[in-house]
Scaffold this motif. Structure first.
Motif, short mmCIF file in Angstrom:
data_model
loop_
_atom_site.label_atom_id
_atom_site.label_comp_id
_atom_site.label_asym_id
_atom_site.label_seq_id
_atom_site.Cartn_x
_atom_site.Cartn_y
_atom_site.Cartn_z
N ILE A 199 38.14 39.28 53.85
CA ILE A 199 39.19 40.22 53.96
C ILE A 199 39.04 41.14 52.84
N PHE A 200 38.95 40.81 51.47
CA PHE A 200 38.82 41.56 50.32
C PHE A 200 37.57 42.68 50.34
N GLU A 201 36.29 42.09 51.06
CA GLU A 201 35.35 42.87 51.37
C GLU A 201 35.67 44.16 52.15
N ALA A 202 36.44 43.88 53.13
CA ALA A 202 36.79 45.18 54.14
C ALA A 202 37.62 46.01 53.25
N ARG A 203 38.55 45.70 52.47
CA ARG A 203 39.19 46.43 51.69
C ARG A 203 38.41 47.37 50.66
N LEU A 204 37.48 46.73 50.28
CA LEU A 204 36.52 47.37 48.92
C LEU A 204 35.70 48.33 49.59
N GLU A 205 35.18 47.94 50.85
CA GLU A 205 33.86 48.92 51.58
C GLU A 205 35.05 50.12 52.03
N HIS A 206 36.16 49.96 52.43
CA HIS A 206 36.81 51.28 52.82
C HIS A 206 37.30 52.13 51.70
N ALA A 207 37.37 51.48 50.43
CA ALA A 207 37.95 52.12 49.35
C ALA A 207 36.93 52.96 48.64
N ALA A 208 35.44 52.24 48.97
CA ALA A 208 34.27 52.94 48.55
C ALA A 208 34.27 54.15 49.44
N ALA A 209 34.34 54.14 50.73
CA ALA A 209 34.30 55.38 51.49
C ALA A 209 35.21 56.45 51.06
N LEU A 210 36.74 56.06 50.79
CA LEU A 210 37.44 57.11 50.23
C LEU A 210 37.10 57.65 49.05
N TRP A 211 36.34 56.81 48.18
CA TRP A 211 36.09 57.37 46.98
C TRP A 211 34.86 58.56 47.19
N GLU A 212 33.98 58.22 48.05
CA GLU A 212 32.96 59.06 48.44
C GLU A 212 33.35 60.34 49.11
N ASP A 213 34.45 60.10 49.65
CA ASP A 213 35.00 61.29 50.40
C ASP A 213 35.80 62.18 49.32
N GLY A 214 35.93 61.86 48.17
CA GLY A 214 36.68 62.63 47.04
C GLY A 214 38.22 62.58 47.29
N VAL A 215 38.61 61.15 47.69
CA VAL A 215 40.31 61.37 47.89
C VAL A 215 40.90 61.05 46.22
N ALA A 216 40.03 60.64 45.64
CA ALA A 216 40.40 60.24 44.07
C ALA A 216 39.36 59.92 43.15
N PRO A 217 39.16 60.48 42.02
CA PRO A 217 38.07 60.06 41.01
C PRO A 217 37.95 58.61 40.59
N VAL A 218 38.88 57.80 40.80
CA VAL A 218 38.86 56.49 40.29
C VAL A 218 39.50 55.54 41.21
N VAL A 219 38.94 54.54 41.42
CA VAL A 219 39.00 53.22 42.08
C VAL A 219 39.56 52.15 41.21
N VAL A 220 40.97 51.51 41.60
CA VAL A 220 41.49 50.49 40.66
C VAL A 220 41.35 49.29 41.36
N THR A 221 40.80 48.31 40.78
CA THR A 221 40.79 47.15 41.40
C THR A 221 41.75 46.22 40.70
N VAL A 222 42.84 45.20 41.48
CA VAL A 222 43.88 44.58 40.90
C VAL A 222 43.87 43.29 41.44
N GLY A 223 44.10 42.25 40.48
CA GLY A 223 44.45 40.81 40.71
C GLY A 223 44.07 39.88 39.91
N GLY A 224 44.60 38.72 39.72
CA GLY A 224 44.15 37.91 38.75
C GLY A 224 43.53 36.68 39.17
N LYS A 225 43.67 35.70 38.81
CA LYS A 225 42.77 34.31 39.19
C LYS A 225 43.75 33.18 39.33
N ALA A 226 43.14 32.30 40.13
CA ALA A 226 43.91 30.94 40.37
C ALA A 226 43.09 30.19 39.33
N ALA A 227 44.04 28.94 39.21
CA ALA A 227 43.66 28.01 38.28
C ALA A 227 42.24 27.47 38.48
#
Length: 205
Positions: free
Chosen positions: A57-85
């Protein structure tokens, strides 16, 4: 008196059903949109990772974000999320490292390693945006999660639109899509009523 009470009860039930139905339709409609305005950053909502390796699920989101970045939608990609115990990596770190390997340069990446659910994550991203003077974002998540993510981002002070991924387990079958819409309808209504988020399947909390 009994007849009046019954009519009031029936009207309340009908109103509740209409609210649920209209929310579900709005979630479905938002899921079908794909907004790509020029923005300060692309924000990828985290999902499960396993020892630094993003889930499907996460990989699909990241691949799409990379494509958006390559298309020049924004200069920065922010990844967010903490970790479980017990985890060694946060979702934000796993996402950042995946994008580095995918060819997005380090200077175009920002990891915000906070948040155990969407609400905490969006608040953390809102703080990061404030610190940098940013205001606009394109959110990348699963289609059914988009409307609630947008609402939480707006409440965190971010002008947000979404470009959902069309790949991954969340969109594989009609049954899966229906289940996610039901869950998101409950989660969205809970947030609007209480201001709180809920834990659940990836992308639901």
């Amino acid at each position: 008196m009994g007849s009046l009470v019954w009519r009031v009860f029936a009207a309340a039930v009908l109103a509740a059903l209409l609210l649920v139905a209209s929310t579900a339709v709005a979630i479905w409609w938002t899921a079908r949109q794909d907004a790509r305005p020029s923005s300060d950053a692309i924000v990828v909502l985290g999902s499960a990772q396993y020892n630094g390796v993003p889930s499907s699920i996460f990989e699909a989101r990241l691949e799409h974000a990379a494509a958006l970045w390559e298309d020049g939608v924004a200069p920065v990609v922010v990844t967010v999320g903490g970790k479980a115990a017990g985890d060694q990596f946060t979702e934000a770190e796993a996402g950042r490292d995946y994008l580095l390997d995918a060819g997005v340069p380090a200077e175009s990446l920002l990891a915000v390693p906070e948040g155990v659910d969407t609400l905490e994550s969006m608040r953390a991203v809102g703080t990061a945006f404030d610190e940098r003077g940013w205001s606009d974002a394109v959110l990348v998540t699963d289609p059914w999660h988009a409307m609630r993510a947008e609402r939480m981002a707006e409440d965190a002070g971010i002008s947000a639109e979404s470009s959902p991924t069309r790949q991954g387990p969340a969109v594989q079958t009609r049954a899966t899509q229906f289940r996610y819409i039901l869950r998101e309808t409950a989660a969205y209504l809970l947030y609007r009523v209480t201001g709180e988020s809920i834990a659940g399947a990836p992308g639901i909390g």
